[in-house]
Design a protein around this motif. Sequence first.
Motif: not given
Length: 1193
Positions: A573, A609-613, A617-619, A658, A662, A676
């Motif tokens: 992150n 985390l891969a689908m978080g806000t 962090t998502r990346h 994922i 997105l 993304m």
Amino acid sequence: MAMEDLNDEALEPEEGGFTECDLVMKGNNLETFSENRETKNLIDSLRDVYWDQVSREKAIEKFICIMDRYQDQPHLLDPHLDWMLHSLLDMLQDKNSPPALVHLTFKFLYIITKVRGYKIFLRLFPHEVTDVQPVLDLLALQNCKDCETWETRYMLLLWLSMTCLIPFDLARFDGNMTGAGSTRMSVMDRILEIAKTYLLVSDKAQDGAPVLVSKFITRPDVTQKRMADFLDWTLTTLSASNFQTMEGVIIMNGMLQALAQLFKHGKREDCLPYAHTVFMCLESCRLSETNETVLRKLGVKLVQRLGLTFLKTKVAHWRYQRGSRSLAANLQVSAQGHARPAMPAVEDDEEYDIPSEIENVIEQLLVGLKDKDTIVRWSAAKGIGRITGRLPKELADDVVGSVLDCFSFQETDNAWHGGCLALAELGRRGLLLPSRLPDVVPVLLKALTYDEKRGACSVGSNVRDAACYVCWAFARAYDPLELRPFVNEIASGLVIAAVFDRAVNCRKAASAAFQENVGRQGTFPHGIEILTAADYFSVGNRANCFQNISVYIAGFPEYTLPMIDHLVSKKINHWDSVIRDLSSKALHNLTPRAPEYMIHNVLPRLLPLAMGTDLHTRHGAILACAEITHALSKLATENNRPITHYLNEETLDGLKMIHQELFARQLYRGLGGELMRPAVCTLIEKLSYSKLPYHNDPIIDGWLWLVNDSLRSLHLFSSTSKPKIKEAVVSALTALCNEYYQNKQREADLVIQADLVNQYLLELKSNEEMIRCGFSLALGALPGFMLKGRLQQVLEGLRKVTCITPVTLSYVEARRDALKAIAKVCQTVGVETKESQADGICKEDVSLIYKAFLDCMNDYTADSRGDVGAWVREAAMTRLVEITLLLVQTKPELIGIDTCRQMMCCLAQQSSEKIDRFRAHAGSAFLTLLHFDNPPVPHVPHREDLERIFPRSQAKTLNWKAPSQVFPLITNLLGLPAYQYHVLLGLTVSVGGLTESTVKHSAQNLFEYVQKIQGDAERMNSLSATLLKIFRDNLQNVRVSIPLLKMLDQMLANGCFDVFAAEENHPFALELLSLCKEEINKSKDVNKLLSSIAVFCGMIQFHGDIRNKVLFQLFLLLCHRYPIIRKATATQVYEMLITYDDMFDPDSVDQATSILSDTCWDDDLAIVREKRNYLCDLLKVPKPKLISKGPLQ
């Protein structure tokens, strides 16, 4: 250790190399003062050079250069300081020395002082009774406002401070001063007046005055008589000053320095009566509110000195005292596993009251720990350490508690940094008792990973650096058994910082601290092995740390899980995308070390985390999921197991979700989409390589949609993101097709293939350049089974992208990427070996492919970015070599004679052009094809001559970027008929260019070649005919025509055409004149016109009627519409008439030169034309007649 926040990008070395700082450190380790004799000669020469400014400045610069070499190792000067000082003092004590020599001598003394430090050098000054009066007299002669002689005043103040140490009452120097009318000041008053005067100046002398005060006021006789008055004057001046004005800052600086030095060197019993008054005055100044760093630092310095004055001078008996500090003893104890007896603590029986001011002192120092400047925080930390050492144990523990309060996440990074410095200082002094370690170590571990995001970057590298310093200090302060309970935590923290920190200074600081702990403590797990891999220099390369060193260290089980947890919690992150990318690759490499942990702990944490806000962090989580999955698939392959053995259904569904999540949340749009899209494309690539069981799943269509949509949207992304997105999308497409669009017979579904290829071919006709780029690369990335039966369509579509039309002239990146795609397609399908064209490229394809590449070798498109066509030419050269070597190794008969000749000639032309980088690229390609022998490239023109000019032994050592090495060889190609045109065309651009070194060497070698063939009429005629052909082919092409005119001017001036000049009306001269006239006809290009004037003037050397024709052209230019052209023509015609005066009537030449020099050629055209016509009559040239308005009159 460095305490400043350094820019890691500037310090990151090349792969496998060291930073510049490392090289300096390794290369400047001196062993002795080697310039001994040179320095002696320089000092002895001062009497001879002081009067001459130039010689004086040379001597100063030379001495500074010598001394500056020893800035890092000044102790090497110590054995030589004595004779240097006495040599210089001999000149000072010579009464016949003029003032200029005295000032020069003091300048030399200052240079030595600056390098060695005044505290060391000061002790060597003579301080006998006889020295007091001369030094005072010299100081009295100085002008404190003279900005040229500040070194003299500074050194005299230091010298005077040493003379104050004489053990005699200064009143003895005054004699009898009680006589009537005596106005002479006492020596004591004179010195005091000098000190007060120089405390108020703004130059370096202000730093010398506090040293004088500290030595003078602390004398017993002066303390009794003058200390109270001096302190009263100082405090009054300080109170009256305002730090909001520059004058006030200067005055306060002097006062604070004087007070700090006085309370540092004065006896406690002398200073204590005044300490409270000074402290109250200092508080009233409110220095913490000023923006001047130096004032805040001096305020903190003075506060700690006052605090030490309030407290009795004693050593705290309760402090922790480590026993033996021998490295060998430490290692022995570590091996035996039992402790040495520590030094017994002695109870402090003496009790005394702590002054009330101490609370305020400590409070101000704690505030200083949070200051915005490092030097203030460092001074406060040292003050905390010194004062705590004089406090009772209970109060000292309260101070430690207050320092620990700095480590709150509500505090700024400045407080954390100051707190680390204070902890290191307390630990180093034995004031941080082992009982406090359970409270200290957790905050220390947090400080080792402290990183707070601020806008587009973060702060905290100075905190992490200081935390490493704390670990270093603890290693020296504590017995190994005291730290044994915390060894694993500290070792893991230091290893993580040494390997995974973004800042190079922090990685090196952590490595140094780890090394110190291994040596001093001897309890760090696998310390020696880790130090061998992660030494001070190895950790300088960030990529090497993440991808290689981390894997080795993770092989030791004590460090594996902490390293993985750190990457997952702190690095994926991170605000820097490079760190996120490196972290995901590190997790890939670490997966084989702990596969079960990755499966059951890491992936379940990453998928949400891969689908978080949070975008970053998502990346990072998406990249990490991709890399870990790919690493697990490799493990499965090695163990002959399916991937489903490692990944359960829940994980497989999570990975599949994922993209769907997105897409549903529209997170592919906007600026976030730039991160993304490449991240998910990387995920697609890695999951495809991992052979996840998604065949015939709807997610495959979703992935393909993302690939195609990203290619269609390339023009909407920022310029920095486009290359990354293109690369990620193309890689994903290849992997996706290979895994999910291929049936069991390893063939493509014809419907899907037709839709995909037709769609991509259609997009090649887009009006957006980036769309053409993306889909060109996509076609090049398609696997062979997707191209089967569609090869000719794909090649034809890509070839059309490489063609230049008025609409696509500026699409240089599309042409470059299309060339890459053509080469990739050829390498994918290979060369046809049967009659059918469907399997590989055939003879007709080869001719079209080479035509596309050779046409692109002549792409010289230019825009605001410069010669952007060079990108296309570079791609064409690279891919030509690839295709040629492919054909040579499979079916060399497909390479035609004419094709090979054109290819080698184009490469030779590029090898002789002006841009170093592309010349080197072309030269490397040229020699690769020439020397390839497995088998040799067929039909290379003049192969034997080329191998003689470019022998194999020199191929690797020849530096094509160095004009001095290349052009002597390139000009030899002019003698080979097949290469003459193209090489001369390339040389034209180089000789007529702007880069001095290129112009110099290319012109010099060209002239030498032409002079060498002067006696060979056939070769001269061939060269001149080629030159005219180049001119004819490039008329009105300013890229070639202007450099060609410049080259012709130089060739005419250097006598390259003398063999033609003797013959009347030589065809070469007539043709050249005709081409020059045609080139400048109706031209408004000033550069071209100026270049043509020089050529016309050079052509006057040809005999026959052509001379009058040349003069006619020059006289036309004398009345050009642009004044700058008229003036330039007049100047050059004037020089021509003087140079070739034997070709004209002497009287006419004299009159003509007078008219040319006296006439104002930027006057009205009617006046100028009259003068021009008179020149025509003088030189018997027909007068030009005005027909119509045009560029030439």
